[in-house]
Every structure is written in C-alpha cells, then in structure tokens.
Design a protein around this motif. Structure first.
Motif, PDB file in Angstrom:
ATOM      1  N   TYR A   1      10.953  43.765  99.058  1.00 54.42           N
ATOM      2  CA  TYR A   1      11.784  44.512  98.114  1.00 54.42           C
ATOM      3  C   TYR A   1      11.001  44.843  96.845  1.00 54.42           C
ATOM      4  N   ASN A   2      10.281  43.859  96.299  1.00 51.96           N
ATOM      5  CA  ASN A   2       9.503  44.098  95.082  1.00 51.96           C
ATOM      6  C   ASN A   2       8.425  45.155  95.311  1.00 51.96           C
ATOM      7  N   GLU A   3       7.796  45.107  96.468  1.00 53.82           N
ATOM      8  CA  GLU A   3       6.776  46.098  96.810  1.00 53.82           C
ATOM      9  C   GLU A   3       7.405  47.484  96.923  1.00 53.82           C
ATOM     10  N   TRP A   4       8.578  47.559  97.552  1.00 52.68           N
ATOM     11  CA  TRP A   4       9.291  48.831  97.688  1.00 52.68           C
ATOM     12  C   TRP A   4       9.688  49.375  96.322  1.00 52.68           C
ATOM     13  N   LEU A   5      10.231  48.520  95.468  1.00 47.27           N
ATOM     14  CA  LEU A   5      10.681  48.955  94.145  1.00 47.27           C
ATOM     15  C   LEU A   5       9.523  49.522  93.328  1.00 47.27           C
ATOM     16  N   ASN A   6       8.342  48.967  93.507  1.00 42.22           N
ATOM     17  CA  ASN A   6       7.171  49.447  92.765  1.00 42.22           C
ATOM     18  C   ASN A   6       6.791  50.882  93.130  1.00 42.22           C
ATOM     19  N   LEU A   7       7.265  51.370  94.272  1.00 40.15           N
ATOM     20  CA  LEU A   7       6.958  52.730  94.710  1.00 40.15           C
ATOM     21  C   LEU A   7       7.804  53.782  94.005  1.00 40.15           C
ATOM     22  N   ILE A   8       8.890  53.355  93.349  1.00 37.23           N
ATOM     23  CA  ILE A   8       9.872  54.285  92.803  1.00 37.23           C
ATOM     24  C   ILE A   8       9.637  54.522  91.316  1.00 37.23           C
ATOM     25  N   PRO A   9       9.566  55.776  90.883  1.00 32.38           N
ATOM     26  CA  PRO A   9       9.399  56.071  89.456  1.00 32.38           C
ATOM     27  C   PRO A   9      10.566  55.533  88.621  1.00 32.38           C
ATOM     28  N   LYS A  10      10.312  55.301  87.343  1.00 36.62           N
ATOM     29  CA  LYS A  10      11.293  54.648  86.482  1.00 36.62           C
ATOM     30  C   LYS A  10      12.537  55.475  86.204  1.00 36.62           C
ATOM     31  N   ASP A  11      12.445  56.786  86.275  1.00 33.75           N
ATOM     32  CA  ASP A  11      13.574  57.618  85.862  1.00 33.75           C
ATOM     33  C   ASP A  11      14.597  57.838  86.975  1.00 33.75           C
ATOM     34  N   LYS A  12      14.393  57.276  88.143  1.00 27.93           N
ATOM     35  CA  LYS A  12      15.274  57.536  89.285  1.00 27.93           C
ATOM     36  C   LYS A  12      16.518  56.638  89.252  1.00 27.93           C
ATOM     37  N   ILE A  13      17.652  57.206  89.682  1.00 25.20           N
ATOM     38  CA  ILE A  13      18.853  56.395  89.909  1.00 25.20           C
ATOM     39  C   ILE A  13      18.674  55.682  91.243  1.00 25.20           C
ATOM     40  N   ILE A  14      18.849  54.371  91.234  1.00 28.83           N
ATOM     41  CA  ILE A  14      18.663  53.558  92.439  1.00 28.83           C
ATOM     42  C   ILE A  14      19.990  52.913  92.812  1.00 28.83           C
ATOM     43  N   VAL A  15      20.389  53.086  94.057  1.00 28.93           N
ATOM     44  CA  VAL A  15      21.653  52.538  94.551  1.00 28.93           C
ATOM     45  C   VAL A  15      21.329  51.511  95.632  1.00 28.93           C
ATOM     46  N   LEU A  16      21.764  50.287  95.417  1.00 27.12           N
ATOM     47  CA  LEU A  16      21.442  49.194  96.328  1.00 27.12           C
ATOM     48  C   LEU A  16      22.706  48.539  96.869  1.00 27.12           C
ATOM     49  N   GLN A  17      22.653  48.158  98.142  1.00 25.56           N
ATOM     50  CA  GLN A  17      23.675  47.284  98.712  1.00 25.56           C
ATOM     51  C   GLN A  17      23.007  46.169  99.498  1.00 25.56           C
ATOM     52  N   SER A  18      23.636  45.003  99.456  1.00 33.20           N
ATOM     53  CA  SER A  18      23.240  43.875 100.300  1.00 33.20           C
ATOM     54  C   SER A  18      24.515  43.135 100.673  1.00 33.20           C
ATOM     55  N   ASN A  19      24.385  41.978 101.326  1.00 35.00           N
ATOM     56  CA  ASN A  19      25.573  41.209 101.699  1.00 35.00           C
ATOM     57  C   ASN A  19      25.236  39.729 101.842  1.00 35.00           C
ATOM     58  N   ASP A  20      26.256  38.938 102.125  1.00 36.95           N
ATOM     59  CA  ASP A  20      26.072  37.494 102.308  1.00 36.95           C
ATOM     60  C   ASP A  20      26.204  37.091 103.772  1.00 36.95           C
ATOM     61  N   TYR A  21      26.026  38.053 104.677  1.00 33.87           N
ATOM     62  CA  TYR A  21      26.230  37.833 106.105  1.00 33.87           C
ATOM     63  C   TYR A  21      24.962  37.223 106.711  1.00 33.87           C
ATOM     64  N   VAL A  22      25.069  35.986 107.167  1.00 39.20           N
ATOM     65  CA  VAL A  22      23.911  35.254 107.682  1.00 39.20           C
ATOM     66  C   VAL A  22      23.814  35.429 109.200  1.00 39.20           C
ATOM     67  N   ILE A  23      22.904  36.298 109.612  1.00 38.80           N
ATOM     68  CA  ILE A  23      22.558  36.488 111.017  1.00 38.80           C
ATOM     69  C   ILE A  23      21.037  36.625 111.093  1.00 38.80           C
TER      70      ILE A  23
END
Length: 202
Positions: A137-159
């Motif tokens: 995730y940190n590596e991916w985030l570093n690819l994105i310029p600072k001025d972009k709107i970023i929309v994230l979703q995750s969950n607590d589903y353990v599989i």
C-alpha cells in the motif's frame, strides 16, 4: 436512490452470458458488493462539484463500479478500470459497452503497482486495500501525485485472500496516510464492516 439505465442492465446480462466464469462474474453483484459501491457514490456526493472528473479505478474487477458511477449524478467524464486479472478486461468492457463506444470507458489489464499514468486522473479509487500488504500500500501510494483525490475502501473480513484486513476504522485512517476531505465512515454488511476514506496525501 440510484437508478440504472436499462441499456446498462442489458449489457450486464451480455457480459454474464459471455463470461468464461459466470459464477465469478455474478459475485460482483452480491448485495455486499453493490451496497459498498452505492455507499461510495453517496459519500462522493459530499465533495464540491468543481468539474467533470477523469477517474481511475484500481482493482476494478468486472467494471460494475464504473457503470454505477456513470449512472450517478456525479460529474464523470471518463473512467479507466485496471485489474491485474486478464479475465476481467473483456467482461468489464462489455459491462460498460455504451461508454466504451463513446470513448468514456476502457478496461485495461494492469497491475496497480506498476501503473505509470496516475497523474492523468482527477480521482483514484481503490476499494481492494485488504488485498495489499502495508508495504505494498505504501509503495502504491507513493506513485500518486499529491493533488489527487484518493478514495479507499477496506474491511475487517478475515479470509485467506485478504492479506491486510483492518481491525476498525481508526486503524484504516491511520494506515491510509491521507488527510480526509470527507468524514471517514463505515458500513455494516451482512458478513463484515467496510471502511471508507476520501482524502488526499499528507
């Protein structure tokens, strides 16, 4: 209430019939999947409406998120949906056939970790954060310029396929390294809680 263009429903049916794995394609229409996407759109309505947006969806799967965005009253110009699974590309293009024909949609087989054109979009959507380790995730985030709107979703589903489920919303906000521009929120589904952040890089 979100209303879907009947032509899109017909193209959805075409995509399911033509799919090599119909059951897997139908999974993208499970109640939890659809409710999470509609919820995302409702949260985006809280943003100021400045101009028509170019949107990149990472982990776009079979393209249902894109269809819902096109059917919303958000200002959407064009959408690119990328997914590492090559089986998704044709199905996603069929799901969004009328927008593909109009030059407003394209699905591309691409790993979000090596994608090169994040700067070409106003908004980046990633609803598959549970599939990324913290390091990824940190590596991916570093690819994105600072001025972009970023929309994230995750969950607590353990599989097994969820390599990084979140304990709660606070953990997700902390690990996101974004400053929220919409209040972070959570959605209770039948099997899990889904977490959402709309923000920009700190």
């Amino acid at each position: 209430m979100l209303k879907i263009n009947i032509q899109d429903v017909l193209f959805w049916m075409d995509a399911i019939r033509q799919s090599d794995d119909r059951y897997r394609t139908l999974e993208s229409f499970w109640k939890g999947q659809i409710n999470s996407k509609v919820w995302l759109i409702e949260q985006l309505k809280k943003l100021p409406r400045a101009h028509s947006m170019d949107i990149l969806i990472c982990g776009g799967w079979y393209g249902v998120m894109a269809t819902l965005l096109f059917n919303s009253d958000l200002y959407v110009n064009r959408i690119t949906s990328i997914d590492i699974d090559s089986k998704c590309e044709n199905t996603a293009n069929t799901m969004n056939k009328q927008y593909e024909i109009a030059g407003r949609f394209r699905a591309v087989t691409q790993d979000m970790m090596t994608y090169k054109d994040y700067g070409g979009y106003d908004m980046i959507i990633n609803t598959v954060c549970e599939h990324l380790t913290t390091e990824q995730y940190n590596e991916w985030l570093n690819l994105i310029p600072k001025d972009k709107i970023i929309v994230l979703q995750s969950n607590d589903y353990v599989i097994p396929e969820h390599v990084n489920p979140m304990k709660d919303l606070n953990q997700f906000v902390s690990q996101s390294k974004l400053y929220p521009i919409v209040e972070p929120s959570e959605l209770q589904t039948e099997k899990y809680k889904r977490f959402m952040i709309v923000g920009k890089k700190q």
